[in-house]
Design a protein around this motif. Sequence first.
Motif, PDB file in Angstrom:
ATOM      1  N   GLU B  89       0.831  -1.204   0.000  1.00  0.00           N
ATOM      2  CA  GLU B  89       0.000   0.000   0.000  1.00  0.00           C
ATOM      3  C   GLU B  89       0.869   1.258   0.000  1.00  0.00           C
ATOM      4  N   SER B  90       1.920   1.225   0.805  1.00  0.00           N
ATOM      5  CA  SER B  90       2.717   2.441   0.981  1.00  0.00           C
ATOM      6  C   SER B  90       4.202   2.106   1.001  1.00  0.00           C
ATOM      7  N   SER B  91       5.036   3.023   0.496  1.00  0.00           N
ATOM      8  CA  SER B  91       6.472   2.748   0.496  1.00  0.00           C
ATOM      9  C   SER B  91       7.066   2.804   1.908  1.00  0.00           C
ATOM     10  N   GLU B  92       6.322   3.348   2.864  1.00  0.00           N
ATOM     11  CA  GLU B  92       6.779   3.288   4.268  1.00  0.00           C
ATOM     12  C   GLU B  92       6.853   1.850   4.757  1.00  0.00           C
ATOM     13  N   GLU B  93       6.141   0.981   4.059  1.00  0.00           N
ATOM     14  CA  GLU B  93       6.097  -0.423   4.482  1.00  0.00           C
ATOM     15  C   GLU B  93       7.256  -1.241   3.915  1.00  0.00           C
ATOM     16  N   ILE B  94       8.140  -0.575   3.179  1.00  0.00           N
ATOM     17  CA  ILE B  94       9.285  -1.256   2.560  1.00  0.00           C
ATOM     18  C   ILE B  94      10.553  -0.865   3.305  1.00  0.00           C
ATOM     19  N   ILE B  95      11.190  -1.862   3.911  1.00  0.00           N
ATOM     20  CA  ILE B  95      12.429  -1.618   4.655  1.00  0.00           C
ATOM     21  C   ILE B  95      13.559  -2.317   3.927  1.00  0.00           C
ATOM     22  N   PHE B  96      14.638  -1.581   3.680  1.00  0.00           N
ATOM     23  CA  PHE B  96      15.783  -2.224   3.037  1.00  0.00           C
ATOM     24  C   PHE B  96      16.602  -2.980   4.068  1.00  0.00           C
ATOM     25  N   VAL B  97      16.918  -4.208   3.712  1.00  0.00           N
ATOM     26  CA  VAL B  97      17.706  -5.083   4.580  1.00  0.00           C
ATOM     27  C   VAL B  97      18.800  -5.719   3.724  1.00  0.00           C
ATOM     28  N   ARG B  98      19.627  -6.551   4.327  1.00  0.00           N
ATOM     29  CA  ARG B  98      20.691  -7.200   3.547  1.00  0.00           C
ATOM     30  C   ARG B  98      20.126  -8.302   2.660  1.00  0.00           C
ATOM     31  N   GLY B  99      18.988  -8.824   3.049  1.00  0.00           N
ATOM     32  CA  GLY B  99      18.396  -9.925   2.283  1.00  0.00           C
ATOM     33  C   GLY B  99      17.371 -10.594   3.170  1.00  0.00           C
ATOM     34  N   VAL B 100      16.867 -11.726   2.702  1.00  0.00           N
ATOM     35  CA  VAL B 100      15.796 -12.411   3.434  1.00  0.00           C
ATOM     36  C   VAL B 100      16.254 -12.826   4.834  1.00  0.00           C
ATOM     37  N   THR B 101      17.483 -13.283   4.942  1.00  0.00           N
ATOM     38  CA  THR B 101      17.971 -13.714   6.261  1.00  0.00           C
ATOM     39  C   THR B 101      17.854 -12.582   7.275  1.00  0.00           C
ATOM     40  N   GLU B 102      18.299 -11.391   6.880  1.00  0.00           N
ATOM     41  CA  GLU B 102      18.210 -10.277   7.823  1.00  0.00           C
ATOM     42  C   GLU B 102      16.758  -9.886   8.063  1.00  0.00           C
ATOM     43  N   ALA B 103      15.940  -9.954   7.035  1.00  0.00           N
ATOM     44  CA  ALA B 103      14.531  -9.592   7.187  1.00  0.00           C
ATOM     45  C   ALA B 103      13.863 -10.490   8.233  1.00  0.00           C
ATOM     46  N   ILE B 104      14.120 -11.793   8.149  1.00  0.00           N
ATOM     47  CA  ILE B 104      13.493 -12.726   9.099  1.00  0.00           C
ATOM     48  C   ILE B 104      14.053 -12.503  10.504  1.00  0.00           C
ATOM     49  N   ASN B 105      15.360 -12.306  10.587  1.00  0.00           N
ATOM     50  CA  ASN B 105      15.947 -12.016  11.906  1.00  0.00           C
ATOM     51  C   ASN B 105      15.367 -10.750  12.514  1.00  0.00           C
ATOM     52  N   LEU B 106      15.133  -9.747  11.659  1.00  0.00           N
ATOM     53  CA  LEU B 106      14.550  -8.497  12.145  1.00  0.00           C
ATOM     54  C   LEU B 106      13.165  -8.740  12.743  1.00  0.00           C
ATOM     55  N   VAL B 107      12.336  -9.446  12.015  1.00  0.00           N
ATOM     56  CA  VAL B 107      10.970  -9.684  12.497  1.00  0.00           C
ATOM     57  C   VAL B 107      10.990 -10.584  13.734  1.00  0.00           C
ATOM     58  N   ALA B 108      11.767 -11.671  13.658  1.00  0.00           N
ATOM     59  CA  ALA B 108      11.810 -12.596  14.797  1.00  0.00           C
ATOM     60  C   ALA B 108      12.259 -11.852  16.049  1.00  0.00           C
ATOM     61  N   SER B 109      13.283 -11.043  15.889  1.00  0.00           N
ATOM     62  CA  SER B 109      13.839 -10.367  17.051  1.00  0.00           C
ATOM     63  C   SER B 109      12.927  -9.240  17.542  1.00  0.00           C
ATOM     64  N   SER B 110      12.520  -8.358  16.634  1.00  0.00           N
ATOM     65  CA  SER B 110      11.757  -7.180  17.052  1.00  0.00           C
ATOM     66  C   SER B 110      10.318  -7.543  17.430  1.00  0.00           C
ATOM     67  N   TYR B 111       9.641  -8.239  16.541  1.00  0.00           N
ATOM     68  CA  TYR B 111       8.258  -8.631  16.836  1.00  0.00           C
ATOM     69  C   TYR B 111       8.244  -9.630  17.983  1.00  0.00           C
ATOM     70  N   GLY B 112       9.198 -10.564  17.928  1.00  0.00           N
ATOM     71  CA  GLY B 112       9.265 -11.611  18.943  1.00  0.00           C
ATOM     72  C   GLY B 112       9.485 -11.053  20.341  1.00  0.00           C
ATOM     73  N   ARG B 113      10.425 -10.128  20.490  1.00  0.00           N
ATOM     74  CA  ARG B 113      10.703  -9.561  21.809  1.00  0.00           C
ATOM     75  C   ARG B 113       9.486  -8.809  22.343  1.00  0.00           C
ATOM     76  N   ALA B 114       8.780  -8.131  21.429  1.00  0.00           N
ATOM     77  CA  ALA B 114       7.650  -7.313  21.872  1.00  0.00           C
ATOM     78  C   ALA B 114       6.390  -8.138  22.138  1.00  0.00           C
ATOM     79  N   PHE B 115       6.194  -9.187  21.367  1.00  0.00           N
ATOM     80  CA  PHE B 115       4.868  -9.830  21.414  1.00  0.00           C
ATOM     81  C   PHE B 115       4.854 -11.310  21.767  1.00  0.00           C
ATOM     82  N   LEU B 116       6.010 -11.969  21.784  1.00  0.00           N
ATOM     83  CA  LEU B 116       5.995 -13.395  22.138  1.00  0.00           C
ATOM     84  C   LEU B 116       6.175 -13.563  23.637  1.00  0.00           C
ATOM     85  N   ARG B 117       5.309 -14.358  24.221  1.00  0.00           N
ATOM     86  CA  ARG B 117       5.368 -14.600  25.666  1.00  0.00           C
ATOM     87  C   ARG B 117       5.492 -16.093  25.937  1.00  0.00           C
ATOM     88  N   GLU B 118       5.803 -16.427  27.155  1.00  0.00           N
ATOM     89  CA  GLU B 118       5.943 -17.827  27.546  1.00  0.00           C
ATOM     90  C   GLU B 118       4.681 -18.616  27.176  1.00  0.00           C
TER      91      GLU B 118
END
Lengths: 150, 412
Positions: B89-118
């Motif tokens: 929808e918007s170019s704000e939703e596009i983040i440049f990363v090194r590649g898919v590996t970094e993209a997944i690490n970014l989501v796992a780490s950032s989303y995971g730390r904020a929203f994953l619980r025991e």
Amino acid sequence: MNNETPRSIAAIQDEIIADFALLDDDAEMKVLYVMELGQKLPPMPDEDKTDENIVKGCQSRVWLTARLEGDRVYFTADSNTAITKGLVSLLIRIFNGQKPEAILASDLHFMNAIGMERFIGTQRTNGFSAMIRQMKMYALAFKTKMEIGS
Amino acid sequence: MAIPATLPTDIKKIREEFPVLSQKVNGRDLVYFDNAATSQKPRQVIQALIDYYQTTNANIHRGIHTLAERATKAYEETREAARAFINAESSEEIIFVRGVTEAINLVASSYGRAFLREGDEVIISALEHHSNIVPWQLICEQQKAKLRVIPVTDIGEIDLDAYGKLLSDRTRVVAVNHASNTLGTINPVAEITRMAHAHGAVVLVDGAQAGAHLDIDVRAIDCDFYCLSAHKMYGPTGTGILYGKKKLLDAMPPYQGGGEMIKDVTFEKTTYNELPYKFEAGTPNIADVIAYREAFRFILGLGRETIRAHEHDLLTYATERLTSMPSVKIIGTAPEKVGVVSFVVDGIHPFDIGQMLDARGIAVRTGHHCTQPLMDRYEIEGTVRASFAVYNTKEEIDRLAEGLQRVINFVK
């Protein structure tokens, strides 16, 4: 027991270099030739194919054992890949029947001369170095054993 | 398919755009079948890199001089091109990363730390590349969450029934690939997403193997995150994108700290820049991002339908040729596949086949393809994988079959 004096490591290397020189620097012929050498390697008993006998640092699985007969070293090996089996057979051809100190002092140069890295790639070349290292380790162990024993 | 496959003469023209393809390897014309690992680059991508360093090179966003303006503009144009390419929808939703590996690490780490619980659960599939397994293992371990795995069927499809049973109100994230790098299976990502959303979970789609081959519409899939690597889709190495829905990206904490991602910094408190810059700490890979735009242009210029039709022809032909060889067994026979053929040969190790083919100038991949759990699933050590791109031809597949026959004849 094999009592005849084997040819020197240098002489066998020269022989290998001469064999490969017949292959017109053709990568496919060289790979096929190496595989053929592997097929001729005497079989290794299955009970020797243990995790303990695996050479570390090889991408393929390579099993290696050694024994001392008199003052001479003999190796047995196998691999799950045909090319690697051929490569280890070259080392066995060079080292079998040599004295431990000759193996330890040896300087293998035939790999460059036959252009090995070009036809088997860097990863396998690294694995090949690991095999040589392991063979020299055995030689060192036998040398030490002989010195303590004497 | 309504659109006819590209004519061979057109393929010849396309090949001319790829300088690397015109060389000989071991005395024979190079056949490049390792496209799932990385694709070759067309002239326009290479030229964009040269032009950037020769005429533009400057750091972006902060400078006010002419070169900085020019570099910033070009960099942001790629972001817009990426947005259009995946229909975000918007170019704000596009983040440049090194590649898919970094993209997944970014989501796992950032989303995971904020929203994953025991006790929360993350679901992946048995078809995943290690880069869509390990980041989730790491975050699950850290957050005491549980990783669940959807099994694959004998032909290499995600088992949707089993997936349905794994989903629960504890599921927080589902992460799957759009197409499998090892088997080529195209996964029903829209369906997978719909099922996950019904349980309130977010979905990440690893698009590494889709970028060069499939039409991608993130709004139609409705996934929450989508990842691409430029180098697998005719672009340069070292860049790629993470797409994320704006409301999720807004809610997620930054992944890395540094310049560019901040609004104000004091020692007491730092406020973060807005999207997408919040996730782009430090000087990015400007040159490769700018050249990435040419990769999008290249693909869209040929047309994704045309590419798909041609690659489908290649896949069908390769499958026929290999199936006709009795000692060859194809691993992964799903009806919907990208141009990937993975196979094993009775009594011959994949490494030996790979080496023999290389001696004939043919580049394939051998081994576990960074999918060891999948190899375990089929009880094999590895496969030989031929993966196609738009510049490949049926004649090249003939060369593969000939080479393979030669190894088989030699060993038997």
